[in-house]
Design a protein around this motif. Sequence first.
Motif, PDB file in Angstrom:
ATOM      1  N   PRO A 227       1.163  -0.936  -0.180  1.00 15.62           N
ATOM      2  CA  PRO A 227      -0.358   0.186  -0.059  1.00 15.62           C
ATOM      3  C   PRO A 227       1.149   0.991  -0.017  1.00 15.62           C
ATOM      4  N   GLN A 228       2.092   1.542   0.178  1.00 13.55           N
ATOM      5  CA  GLN A 228       2.683   2.013  -0.030  1.00 13.55           C
ATOM      6  C   GLN A 228       3.977   2.568  -0.608  1.00 13.55           C
ATOM      7  N   ARG A 256       6.740  -3.004   2.401  1.00  7.50           N
ATOM      8  CA  ARG A 256       8.139  -3.798   2.178  1.00  7.50           C
ATOM      9  C   ARG A 256       9.607  -2.900   2.531  1.00  7.50           C
ATOM     10  N   ALA A 257       9.908  -3.610   3.190  1.00 10.76           N
ATOM     11  CA  ALA A 257      11.421  -2.739   3.423  1.00 10.76           C
ATOM     12  C   ALA A 257      11.501  -1.110   2.929  1.00 10.76           C
ATOM     13  N   LYS A 258      11.604  -1.668   1.798  1.00  9.73           N
ATOM     14  CA  LYS A 258      11.882  -0.559   0.749  1.00  9.73           C
ATOM     15  C   LYS A 258      11.162   0.873   1.096  1.00  9.73           C
ATOM     16  N   ASP A 259       9.790   0.800   1.032  1.00 19.55           N
ATOM     17  CA  ASP A 259       9.513   1.501   1.259  1.00 19.55           C
ATOM     18  C   ASP A 259       9.409   2.474   2.691  1.00 19.55           C
ATOM     19  N   ILE A 260       9.544   1.505   3.822  1.00 19.07           N
ATOM     20  CA  ILE A 260       9.779   1.389   5.169  1.00 19.07           C
ATOM     21  C   ILE A 260      10.962   2.831   4.837  1.00 19.07           C
ATOM     22  N   LEU A 261      12.234   3.020   4.581  1.00 20.74           N
ATOM     23  CA  LEU A 261      13.200   3.329   4.635  1.00 20.74           C
ATOM     24  C   LEU A 261      13.578   4.408   4.094  1.00 20.74           C
ATOM     25  N   ARG A 262      12.027   4.503   3.136  1.00 24.03           N
ATOM     26  CA  ARG A 262      11.940   5.537   2.114  1.00 24.03           C
ATOM     27  C   ARG A 262      11.611   6.806   3.449  1.00 24.03           C
ATOM     28  N   ASP A 263      10.550   5.767   3.870  1.00 23.98           N
ATOM     29  CA  ASP A 263       9.408   6.846   4.679  1.00 23.98           C
ATOM     30  C   ASP A 263      10.052   7.000   5.927  1.00 23.98           C
ATOM     31  N   LEU A 277       0.823  -2.096  13.927  1.00 23.08           N
ATOM     32  CA  LEU A 277       1.357  -3.793  13.119  1.00 23.08           C
ATOM     33  C   LEU A 277       2.386  -3.173  12.303  1.00 23.08           C
ATOM     34  N   MET A 278       3.064  -3.736  11.637  1.00 22.57           N
ATOM     35  CA  MET A 278       3.788  -3.358  10.247  1.00 22.57           C
ATOM     36  C   MET A 278       4.373  -4.790  10.011  1.00 22.57           C
ATOM     37  N   LEU A 279       3.644  -5.650   8.865  1.00 20.28           N
ATOM     38  CA  LEU A 279       4.374  -7.235   8.623  1.00 20.28           C
ATOM     39  C   LEU A 279       5.363  -6.463   7.716  1.00 20.28           C
ATOM     40  N   LEU A 280       6.846  -7.389   7.368  1.00 22.90           N
ATOM     41  CA  LEU A 280       8.094  -7.133   6.431  1.00 22.90           C
ATOM     42  C   LEU A 280       7.798  -8.386   5.763  1.00 22.90           C
ATOM     43  N   GLY A 281       7.544  -8.899   4.358  1.00 20.71           N
ATOM     44  CA  GLY A 281       7.711 -10.217   4.070  1.00 20.71           C
ATOM     45  C   GLY A 281       9.698  -9.998   3.365  1.00 20.71           C
ATOM     46  N   ALA A 282      10.109 -10.513   4.932  1.00 23.41           N
ATOM     47  CA  ALA A 282      11.334 -10.952   5.035  1.00 23.41           C
ATOM     48  C   ALA A 282      11.809 -12.251   3.722  1.00 23.41           C
ATOM     49  N   LEU A 304      17.074  -3.037   8.727  1.00 20.12           N
ATOM     50  CA  LEU A 304      16.703  -1.424   8.880  1.00 20.12           C
ATOM     51  C   LEU A 304      15.385  -1.210   8.947  1.00 20.12           C
ATOM     52  N   ALA A 305      14.214  -2.077   8.203  1.00 17.82           N
ATOM     53  CA  ALA A 305      13.448  -1.191   8.412  1.00 17.82           C
ATOM     54  C   ALA A 305      12.395  -2.344   9.712  1.00 17.82           C
ATOM     55  N   VAL A 306      13.034  -3.184  10.385  1.00 18.06           N
ATOM     56  CA  VAL A 306      12.344  -3.215  11.506  1.00 18.06           C
ATOM     57  C   VAL A 306      13.152  -2.488  12.248  1.00 18.06           C
ATOM     58  N   LYS A 307      14.120  -1.715  12.669  1.00 15.74           N
ATOM     59  CA  LYS A 307      14.736  -0.972  14.110  1.00 15.74           C
ATOM     60  C   LYS A 307      13.934   0.094  13.751  1.00 15.74           C
ATOM     61  N   LEU A 308      13.719   0.627  13.041  1.00 20.49           N
ATOM     62  CA  LEU A 308      12.788   2.308  12.135  1.00 20.49           C
ATOM     63  C   LEU A 308      11.410   2.171  12.714  1.00 20.49           C
ATOM     64  N   ILE A 309      10.860   0.584  12.522  1.00 22.23           N
ATOM     65  CA  ILE A 309       9.647   1.037  12.819  1.00 22.23           C
ATOM     66  C   ILE A 309       9.440   0.715  14.185  1.00 22.23           C
TER      67      ILE A 309
END
Length: 476
Positions: A227-228, A256-263, A277-282, A304-309
């Motif tokens: 969705p992001q 997606r991890a890349k969207d979290i890093l972008r945001d 609840l953010m589910l990352l498809g690792a 990194l996305a996990v940490k940012l979340i």
Amino acid sequence: MNIGPLFAASAALKAGHQVTFLDCTAEDLSIEDCLDRIGRESPDVIGVAARTHLVNEALRIVRHARSRFPKVRTLLGGIHATFMFREMLGECPEADFVITGEAEVATGQLLDALTKGAPLNGVPGLIWRDGAELRVNPPGGPLKDLDQHRPAYELIPNWDLYRNHINGERSAVVQFSRGCVQKCRYCSQWKFWDTWRACSPEVFADEIALLYHEHGVRYFLMADESPQAEAEVWSRLLDALISKGLKDAVFGTCARAKDILRDRELLARYAQAGFRLMLLGAEFTANKTLKTVNKEQRLEDTALAVKLIQDAGMIAMVDIMLGWNNREDEVVQTLENLGGLSADYVCFFWTTPYPWTDSYKELMAEFGTAPAYDNWNFMTFFGKGVDQKRAERELVKFYVRYHFSPSRFFKGWFSGPLPRRKLYRQMFWLGVRRSLVQLYPWLSALLAPKNSRVKAMHYCDPRHRWLAGSNMAGES
Ligand code: SF4
């Protein structure tokens, strides 16, 4: 809650037809119960949508319905039917039609044509029988304006059927966007939806507010793939949700991890809008495998996305696919690598190769034979290279080690904002209950959620829901 039929139902209502929505899974109906309910409604057409693991059940309903109500027309839809319509119609002569792809336009047009006795060859994406022949109408293409096609939530007769596993709140599956901008080789979402599209953020926020105020829904699970994907659209959605002021609404979504890093600068607004609840498809912990499947991300991105979340006060979950290489040492290695990820929760599922995905042939060449569709539930491993029982015992041990590690335990229970801590604790107990039942099945009478409300939020067969170490696997 399978949201697909609610979209199709909405199109039928708009075209002036009457619709009754029957959720056999949520109501825990036997085929006999289901037929009784159909008999009471006396419909002209029965539409059945089912995911792969329930396809045989769906065909049984169609067969019995035709034998008990000979005049009723029967219609199938959904992802499985879209790609496997020849097999389904071959196995089930009682099924009259399949709508492939997005069903909204075709549903309204098919019902109109049946009402008027008009020809069917103009209904987009319709597969129909012309004597002994199957006619395959050209697809209509992806829907352009999703604002015109919203799910008919008003058809749900009892919202208490939809409560989530975690805190028992009323829950709804919602959809903001369709499709994905990536093309992972094991995934069929990008094939089914074709292009990425979203409805307008304001329309979606209005829908959420209506579910919140009118139906008491507090937990919203987004049935979106990414969705992001478009930064500007997503940012507008956050603003629209924040403006509604739905204080105790909780959203769960894939990302997606890349969207979290972008945001990374925007994540506080995710939390403000209610995302918890953010589910990352690792999927995999080996970068080599991620590259092979065209995942376009590295394990470091997910970490990194996990940490940012987490820093933004949300729960970070990752899902992990096991058994891709059909080797037990790969499972062991995956569990070892997960230690470096520091996610709050890890969901596991077994590699389940769908026939319409790019990776199907190579996986089945490795796995050998596939079980009956009833077992395509992400919790049954097809291959012979992994002893599933032994691997799942290892998963439970991993789960205990992982979630009871002092640092993770104290961080989850005692640090971060209150909404995060509260949800973490609720999910923690859910995970403990599941793992205990996995280890000691005789405890299930005591600890397993028994009521149909819980089953209702589950996309897998409830009999298979106790995958070790999993908190969210099977909920959608
Ligand atoms: S990112 Fe997710 S939804 Fe998109 S193609 Fe890959 S697995 Fe499918």
